[in-house]
Design an enzyme around this catalytic site. Structure first.
Site, PDB file in Angstrom:
ATOM      1  CB  CYS A   1     -12.265 111.434  57.035  1.00  0.00           C
ATOM      2  SG  CYS A   1     -10.854 112.310  56.355  1.00  0.00           S
TER       3      CYS A   1
ATOM      4  CG  HIS B   1     -12.311 107.626  55.241  1.00  0.00           C
ATOM      5  ND1 HIS B   1     -12.744 108.582  54.339  1.00  0.00           N
ATOM      6  CD2 HIS B   1     -11.049 107.988  55.591  1.00  0.00           C
ATOM      7  CE1 HIS B   1     -11.797 109.474  54.169  1.00  0.00           C
ATOM      8  NE2 HIS B   1     -10.751 109.139  54.902  1.00  0.00           N
TER       9      HIS B   1
ATOM     10  CG  ASN C   1      -8.911 110.656  51.871  1.00  0.00           C
ATOM     11  OD1 ASN C   1     -10.067 111.064  52.033  1.00  0.00           O
ATOM     12  ND2 ASN C   1      -8.095 110.389  52.873  1.00  0.00           N
TER      13      ASN C   1
HETATM   14  O1  UT7 Z   1      -8.486 110.446  55.549  1.00  0.00           O
HETATM   15  C1  UT7 Z   1      -7.554 109.975  56.448  1.00  0.00           C
HETATM   16  C2  UT7 Z   1      -6.252 110.578  56.129  1.00  0.00           C
HETATM   17  N1  UT7 Z   1      -5.187 109.825  55.650  1.00  0.00           N
HETATM   18  C3  UT7 Z   1      -4.937 108.509  55.776  1.00  0.00           C
HETATM   19  O2  UT7 Z   1      -5.691 107.704  56.211  1.00  0.00           O
HETATM   20  C4  UT7 Z   1      -3.587 108.087  55.319  1.00  0.00           C
HETATM   21  C5  UT7 Z   1      -3.018 106.960  56.161  1.00  0.00           C
HETATM   22  N2  UT7 Z   1      -1.627 106.676  55.804  1.00  0.00           N
HETATM   23  C6  UT7 Z   1      -1.280 106.163  54.597  1.00  0.00           C
HETATM   24  O3  UT7 Z   1      -2.127 105.909  53.769  1.00  0.00           O
HETATM   25  C7  UT7 Z   1       0.172 105.878  54.340  1.00  0.00           C
HETATM   26  O4  UT7 Z   1       0.901 105.962  55.539  1.00  0.00           O
HETATM   27  C8  UT7 Z   1       0.801 106.812  53.272  1.00  0.00           C
HETATM   28  C9  UT7 Z   1       0.191 106.531  51.905  1.00  0.00           C
HETATM   29  C10 UT7 Z   1       0.567 108.258  53.641  1.00  0.00           C
HETATM   30  C11 UT7 Z   1       2.297 106.582  53.170  1.00  0.00           C
HETATM   31  O5  UT7 Z   1       2.551 105.216  52.816  1.00  0.00           O
HETATM   32  P1  UT7 Z   1       3.653 104.371  53.609  1.00  0.00           P
HETATM   33  O6  UT7 Z   1       3.711 103.053  52.986  1.00  0.00           O
HETATM   34  O7  UT7 Z   1       3.291 104.468  55.064  1.00  0.00           O
HETATM   35  O8  UT7 Z   1       4.975 105.138  53.256  1.00  0.00           O
HETATM   36  P2  UT7 Z   1       6.015 105.831  54.245  1.00  0.00           P
HETATM   37  O9  UT7 Z   1       5.422 107.045  54.871  1.00  0.00           O
HETATM   38  O10 UT7 Z   1       6.571 104.779  55.163  1.00  0.00           O
HETATM   39  O11 UT7 Z   1       7.141 106.281  53.249  1.00  0.00           O
HETATM   40  C12 UT7 Z   1       7.950 105.323  52.566  1.00  0.00           C
HETATM   41  C13 UT7 Z   1       8.850 106.049  51.597  1.00  0.00           C
HETATM   42  C14 UT7 Z   1       9.569 107.242  52.208  1.00  0.00           C
HETATM   43  O12 UT7 Z   1      10.876 107.291  51.659  1.00  0.00           O
HETATM   44  P3  UT7 Z   1      12.121 106.737  52.484  1.00  0.00           P
HETATM   45  O13 UT7 Z   1      12.165 107.540  53.762  1.00  0.00           O
HETATM   46  O14 UT7 Z   1      11.866 105.288  52.724  1.00  0.00           O
HETATM   47  O15 UT7 Z   1      13.282 107.008  51.572  1.00  0.00           O
HETATM   48  C15 UT7 Z   1       8.774 108.429  51.716  1.00  0.00           C
HETATM   49  O16 UT7 Z   1       9.544 109.601  51.621  1.00  0.00           O
HETATM   50  O17 UT7 Z   1       8.073 106.566  50.530  1.00  0.00           O
HETATM   51  C16 UT7 Z   1       8.384 107.950  50.351  1.00  0.00           C
HETATM   52  N3  UT7 Z   1       7.208 108.608  49.799  1.00  0.00           N
HETATM   53  C17 UT7 Z   1       6.959 108.681  48.493  1.00  0.00           C
HETATM   54  N4  UT7 Z   1       7.646 108.227  47.432  1.00  0.00           N
HETATM   55  C18 UT7 Z   1       7.125 108.471  46.212  1.00  0.00           C
HETATM   56  C19 UT7 Z   1       6.192 109.218  50.485  1.00  0.00           C
HETATM   57  N5  UT7 Z   1       5.282 109.680  49.601  1.00  0.00           N
HETATM   58  C20 UT7 Z   1       5.735 109.369  48.357  1.00  0.00           C
HETATM   59  C21 UT7 Z   1       5.264 109.578  47.058  1.00  0.00           C
HETATM   60  N6  UT7 Z   1       5.974 109.122  46.016  1.00  0.00           N
HETATM   61  N7  UT7 Z   1       4.103 110.212  46.814  1.00  0.00           N
END
Ligand code: UT7
Length: 337
Positions: free
Chosen positions: A110, A245, A275
């Site tokens: 990225c 980004h 993204n």
């Molecule tokens: O280009 C660079 C690449 N990427 C990035 O920069 C991404 C950086 N990271 C992020 O943007 C965030 O960490 C994410 C958007 C990927 C995830 O958000 P988060 O607030 O960190 O969520 P989490 O990983 O802590 O997950 C919270 C909950 C989980 O459920 P439980 O374990 O609490 O029951 C996940 O399974 O949200 C769940 N979850 C979803 N729920 C509904 C994860 N993805 C989804 C989804 N829809 N799409």
């Protein structure tokens, strides 16, 4: 440093896919995606090839810059999701626009667009080029696992481009850093069919440690913006535009809070593009330029971060050779971000 951005261009696929469409086949919701990321929809290739988008973005940037293919001394492309590994994306752009200069790809995920600016700056400094085309093009929807809701909802497809000219100081500062981490964000290479290969083979889809990348994004933006301002002999508040980004609005919000900057100065395209990896920054820059947001002499801070973990940042004084032309918008059938 001798580089200025003469013109920008962007090209997004026509098809916009909403969060609700994803929730029809994934255990997710519009509410979760919007609240956790800021993404409302993303552009997805259907009939378009990535080569076509890359060439279209290049042509728009060349039109904005007022240059033709024979003016180019170098073509640099960045992609992690090309139509082909061989030849490079840059070769496809060269053929598509009818150029004959050297063309090659740079891989920094990225952060690729900023790494390409740095390579171009070196070509200008060595007197090897007067005009360089940079194209960042990504078809992220081909590398994500469409059954993994934690990643596939985040990404989209598109291309952004910039024509660079040798300048007298438009680029005030450029910084690259790589904090080697092979697991935080990765995509395995081609598996192949070697009868001798006994190595373990991971699925050929993107995997990501979301929290690690999130923190890396916030700390990178904060550190780089402060360093760019210091390098440029100015305060963070003197910077007119921030092009970061576009991975997650919450990453941008956290960095904005820590830096205490006016959020109106931060370009946001994520909501309707998702993204698009290395294409995020040139697409955002192009949106800013075409909306008339850039005046000559404006200070623009750019920060890209991603797999590697790589970060690239630069501070540019905006002084294009020609003003960007008015529309066309960055897509053939719909309005851009
Ligand atoms: O280009 C660079 C690449 N990427 C990035 O920069 C991404 C950086 N990271 C992020 O943007 C965030 O960490 C994410 C958007 C990927 C995830 O958000 P988060 O607030 O960190 O969520 P989490 O990983 O802590 O997950 C919270 C909950 C989980 O459920 P439980 O374990 O609490 O029951 C996940 O399974 O949200 C769940 N979850 C979803 N729920 C509904 C994860 N993805 C989804 C989804 N829809 N799409």
């Amino acid at each position: 440093m001798g580089l200025r951005i003469m013109g920008t261009g962007g090209a997004l696929p026509a098809r916009s896919v909403t969060n609700d469409e994803l929730s029809a086949f994934l255990d997710t919701s519009d509410e979760w995606i919007r609240q956790r990321t800021g993404i409302r929809s993303r552009r997805v290739c259907t009939t378009e090839t990535l080569d076509e988008l890359a060439v279209l973005a290049a042509e728009r940037a060349m039109e904005a810059a007022g240059v033709v293919a024979s003016d180019l001394d170098l073509i640099l492309c960045t992609t992690t999701s090309g139509d082909h590994l061989i030849p490079s994306e840059a070769c496809a752009v060269q053929v598509g626009i009818g150029a004959s200069c050297p063309a090659f790809d740079i891989s920094a995920a990225c952060a690729g667009f900023v790494y390409a600016l740095d390579v171009a700056d070196g070509w200008f400094a060595r007197g090897r080029a007067d005009c360089v085309l940079v194209v960042s093009a990504e078809k992220c929807t081909r590398i994500v696992d469409w059954q993994d809701r934690a990643t596939c909802v985040l990404f989209g497809d598109g291309a952004g481009a910039a024509v660079l000219g040798r300048g007298d100081g438009g680029l005030r500062s450029i910084r690259l850093a790589t904090m080697g981490d092979l697991d935080a964000l990765s995509l395995p290479g081609v598996i192949g069919s070697s009868p001798f290969d006994q190595t373990e083979r991971d699925p050929q889809v993107l995997s990501m440690q979301g929290h690690t990348v999130f923190k890396f994004g916030v700390t990178s933006i904060v550190r780089e913006v402060r360093a760019l301002a210091a390098d440029g002999g100015m305060k963070v508040g003197d910077i007119d535009h921030f092009v970061f980004h576009q991975a997650n609005d919450r990453i941008l919000d956290a960095a904005i809070r820590t830096l205490g900057i006016d959020s109106g100065r931060v370009v946001r395209t994520l909501a309707h593009t998702g993204n698009i990896s290395s294409a995020c920054i040139p697409v955002a820059l192009d949106a800013l330029a075409r909306e008339g947001g850039l005046r000559d002499g404006d200070h623009v801070a750019i920060v890209g971060f991603g797999a590697g973990l790589c970060v690239g940042s630069c501070l540019i004084d905006w002084e294009p050779a020609r003003r960007p032309v008015a529309s066309p918008p960055p897509t053939q059938e719909q309005d851009g971000p």
